[in-house]
Scaffold this motif. Structure first.
Motif, PDB file in Angstrom:
ATOM      1  N   VAL A 151       0.869  -1.168   0.000  1.00 54.19           N
ATOM      2  CA  VAL A 151       0.000   0.000   0.000  1.00 54.19           C
ATOM      3  C   VAL A 151       0.912   1.225   0.000  1.00 54.19           C
ATOM      4  O   VAL A 151       1.784   1.361   0.865  1.00 54.19           O
ATOM      5  N   ALA A 152       0.724   2.091  -0.989  1.00 53.27           N
ATOM      6  CA  ALA A 152       1.463   3.358  -1.065  1.00 53.27           C
ATOM      7  C   ALA A 152       0.455   4.492  -0.914  1.00 53.27           C
ATOM      8  O   ALA A 152      -0.596   4.482  -1.545  1.00 53.27           O
ATOM      9  N   ARG A 153       0.791   5.441  -0.057  1.00 52.25           N
ATOM     10  CA  ARG A 153      -0.112   6.564   0.183  1.00 52.25           C
ATOM     11  C   ARG A 153       0.508   7.848  -0.349  1.00 52.25           C
ATOM     12  O   ARG A 153       1.716   8.042  -0.278  1.00 52.25           O
ATOM     13  N   SER A 154      -0.363   8.714  -0.879  1.00 59.02           N
ATOM     14  CA  SER A 154       0.087  10.006  -1.398  1.00 59.02           C
ATOM     15  C   SER A 154      -1.006  11.043  -1.184  1.00 59.02           C
ATOM     16  O   SER A 154      -2.135  10.711  -0.808  1.00 59.02           O
ATOM     17  N   LYS A 155      -0.629  12.289  -1.448  1.00 59.18           N
ATOM     18  CA  LYS A 155      -1.587  13.383  -1.314  1.00 59.18           C
ATOM     19  C   LYS A 155      -1.333  14.378  -2.441  1.00 59.18           C
ATOM     20  O   LYS A 155      -0.194  14.717  -2.743  1.00 59.18           O
ATOM     21  N   LEU A 156      -2.419  14.831  -3.052  1.00 58.23           N
ATOM     22  CA  LEU A 156      -2.328  15.799  -4.144  1.00 58.23           C
ATOM     23  C   LEU A 156      -3.534  16.719  -4.063  1.00 58.23           C
ATOM     24  O   LEU A 156      -4.677  16.246  -4.001  1.00 58.23           O
ATOM     25  N   GLY A 157      -3.268  18.009  -4.047  1.00 59.62           N
ATOM     26  CA  GLY A 157      -4.355  18.985  -4.018  1.00 59.62           C
ATOM     27  C   GLY A 157      -5.270  18.836  -2.826  1.00 59.62           C
ATOM     28  O   GLY A 157      -6.485  19.000  -2.956  1.00 59.62           O
ATOM     29  N   GLY A 158      -4.713  18.475  -1.671  1.00 51.45           N
ATOM     30  CA  GLY A 158      -5.514  18.330  -0.471  1.00 51.45           C
ATOM     31  C   GLY A 158      -6.287  17.025  -0.380  1.00 51.45           C
ATOM     32  O   GLY A 158      -7.016  16.795   0.572  1.00 51.45           O
ATOM     33  N   ARG A 159      -6.141  16.158  -1.371  1.00 52.55           N
ATOM     34  CA  ARG A 159      -6.861  14.893  -1.377  1.00 52.55           C
ATOM     35  C   ARG A 159      -5.885  13.737  -1.170  1.00 52.55           C
ATOM     36  O   ARG A 159      -4.834  13.682  -1.802  1.00 52.55           O
ATOM     37  N   ALA A 160      -6.235  12.807  -0.288  1.00 50.63           N
ATOM     38  CA  ALA A 160      -5.399  11.639  -0.006  1.00 50.63           C
ATOM     39  C   ALA A 160      -5.715  10.514  -0.990  1.00 50.63           C
ATOM     40  O   ALA A 160      -6.869  10.321  -1.376  1.00 50.63           O
ATOM     41  N   TYR A 161      -4.669   9.783  -1.371  1.00 47.77           N
ATOM     42  CA  TYR A 161      -4.803   8.643  -2.273  1.00 47.77           C
ATOM     43  C   TYR A 161      -4.114   7.438  -1.654  1.00 47.77           C
ATOM     44  O   TYR A 161      -3.134   7.577  -0.930  1.00 47.77           O
ATOM     45  N   ARG A 162      -4.645   6.270  -2.003  1.00 42.63           N
ATOM     46  CA  ARG A 162      -4.106   5.014  -1.495  1.00 42.63           C
ATOM     47  C   ARG A 162      -4.026   4.041  -2.668  1.00 42.63           C
ATOM     48  O   ARG A 162      -5.038   3.776  -3.321  1.00 42.63           O
ATOM     49  N   LEU A 163      -2.828   3.530  -2.946  1.00 43.11           N
ATOM     50  CA  LEU A 163      -2.629   2.550  -4.006  1.00 43.11           C
ATOM     51  C   LEU A 163      -2.320   1.212  -3.338  1.00 43.11           C
ATOM     52  O   LEU A 163      -1.286   1.072  -2.680  1.00 43.11           O
ATOM     53  N   HIS A 164      -3.225   0.254  -3.482  1.00 42.60           N
ATOM     54  CA  HIS A 164      -3.044  -1.085  -2.929  1.00 42.60           C
ATOM     55  C   HIS A 164      -2.912  -2.026  -4.116  1.00 42.60           C
ATOM     56  O   HIS A 164      -3.836  -2.155  -4.921  1.00 42.60           O
ATOM     57  N   GLU A 165      -1.761  -2.665  -4.238  1.00 43.20           N
ATOM     58  CA  GLU A 165      -1.482  -3.479  -5.423  1.00 43.20           C
ATOM     59  C   GLU A 165      -0.769  -4.756  -5.031  1.00 43.20           C
ATOM     60  O   GLU A 165       0.012  -4.783  -4.084  1.00 43.20           O
ATOM     61  N   ILE A 166      -1.039  -5.799  -5.786  1.00 44.59           N
ATOM     62  CA  ILE A 166      -0.220  -7.011  -5.748  1.00 44.59           C
ATOM     63  C   ILE A 166       0.576  -6.992  -7.049  1.00 44.59           C
ATOM     64  O   ILE A 166       0.013  -7.139  -8.138  1.00 44.59           O
ATOM     65  N   SER A 167       1.866  -6.749  -6.909  1.00 45.13           N
ATOM     66  CA  SER A 167       2.754  -6.597  -8.068  1.00 45.13           C
ATOM     67  C   SER A 167       3.448  -7.914  -8.382  1.00 45.13           C
ATOM     68  O   SER A 167       3.838  -8.650  -7.481  1.00 45.13           O
ATOM     69  N   ARG A 168       3.626  -8.164  -9.669  1.00 40.76           N
ATOM     70  CA  ARG A 168       4.349  -9.338 -10.132  1.00 40.76           C
ATOM     71  C   ARG A 168       5.734  -8.905 -10.634  1.00 40.76           C
ATOM     72  O   ARG A 168       5.853  -7.900 -11.340  1.00 40.76           O
ATOM     73  N   PHE A 169       6.726  -9.698 -10.260  1.00 44.25           N
ATOM     74  CA  PHE A 169       8.110  -9.430 -10.640  1.00 44.25           C
ATOM     75  C   PHE A 169       8.694 -10.672 -11.290  1.00 44.25           C
ATOM     76  O   PHE A 169       8.337 -11.794 -10.943  1.00 44.25           O
ATOM     77  N   GLU A 170       9.603 -10.435 -12.238  1.00 41.09           N
ATOM     78  CA  GLU A 170      10.291 -11.536 -12.896  1.00 41.09           C
ATOM     79  C   GLU A 170      11.781 -11.228 -12.935  1.00 41.09           C
ATOM     80  O   GLU A 170      12.179 -10.082 -13.157  1.00 41.09           O
ATOM     81  N   ARG A 171      12.575 -12.249 -12.697  1.00 41.68           N
ATOM     82  CA  ARG A 171      14.033 -12.103 -12.770  1.00 41.68           C
ATOM     83  C   ARG A 171      14.502 -12.601 -14.126  1.00 41.68           C
ATOM     84  O   ARG A 171      14.269 -13.749 -14.497  1.00 41.68           O
ATOM     85  N   ILE A 172      15.144 -11.704 -14.862  1.00 44.75           N
ATOM     86  CA  ILE A 172      15.663 -12.022 -16.192  1.00 44.75           C
ATOM     87  C   ILE A 172      17.164 -11.792 -16.173  1.00 44.75           C
ATOM     88  O   ILE A 172      17.627 -10.696 -15.832  1.00 44.75           O
ATOM     89  N   ASP A 173      17.932 -12.822 -16.527  1.00 45.20           N
ATOM     90  CA  ASP A 173      19.396 -12.737 -16.523  1.00 45.20           C
ATOM     91  C   ASP A 173      19.926 -12.185 -15.199  1.00 45.20           C
ATOM     92  O   ASP A 173      20.835 -11.354 -15.163  1.00 45.20           O
TER      93      ASP A 173
END
Length: 137
Positions: free
Chosen positions: A104-126
């Motif tokens: 969960v990443a939180r931010s604020k812009l123009g007086g409004r709060a935002y919350r990004l909740h993500e399940i991210s996929r990663f891959e290892r290449i070389d």
């Protein structure tokens, strides 16, 4: 590449207890100096990407994107955007080349709060961990 203007002794933006220079700053500096991507695992890469968003390091963000999903450009932060914090909820390793990180990443812009909740996929290449994509929660 963007020149960093962030104190190496400041707390790392990713929320780890280490100062920036001993946390995400090491990964950003390696990239800035030689183009090397050195995250030891998917969680470290995800944290370094969050810090790169905070510091507006768009070249690093683009370089750490998987080639199949990498955008042509990464837009800089909107004026006035403030990143407020990162919480890593889970890091799961599927095998030697695949992992997920829920955050969960939180931010604020123009007086409004935002919350990004993500399940991210990663891959290892070389031997290099890259962000592939994610699902919003």
């Amino acid at each position: 590449m963007k020149t960093l203007h962030f104190s190496p002794d400041a707390p790392c933006p990713c929320g780890q207890a280490a100062p920036y220079s001993r946390c995400c700053g090491r990964l950003h500096a390696a990239f800035e100096q030689s183009g090397a991507l050195t995250a030891p695992d998917a969680q470290a890469l995800m944290r370094s990407r969050y810090s790169a968003f905070v510091l507006d390091l768009t070249d690093y963000l683009r370089a750490t994107w998987h080639p199949q999903t990498r955008p042509d450009t990464v837009a800089p932060n909107e004026a006035g955007l403030r990143w407020l914090g990162l919480e890593v909820k889970r890091h799961a390793v599927q095998d030697d080349t695949h992992a997920t990180v829920e955050f969960v990443a939180r931010s604020k812009l123009g007086g409004r709060a935002y919350r990004l909740h993500e399940i991210s996929r990663f891959e290892r290449i070389d031997g290099v961990w890259l962000y592939k994509d994610g699902d919003l929660k």
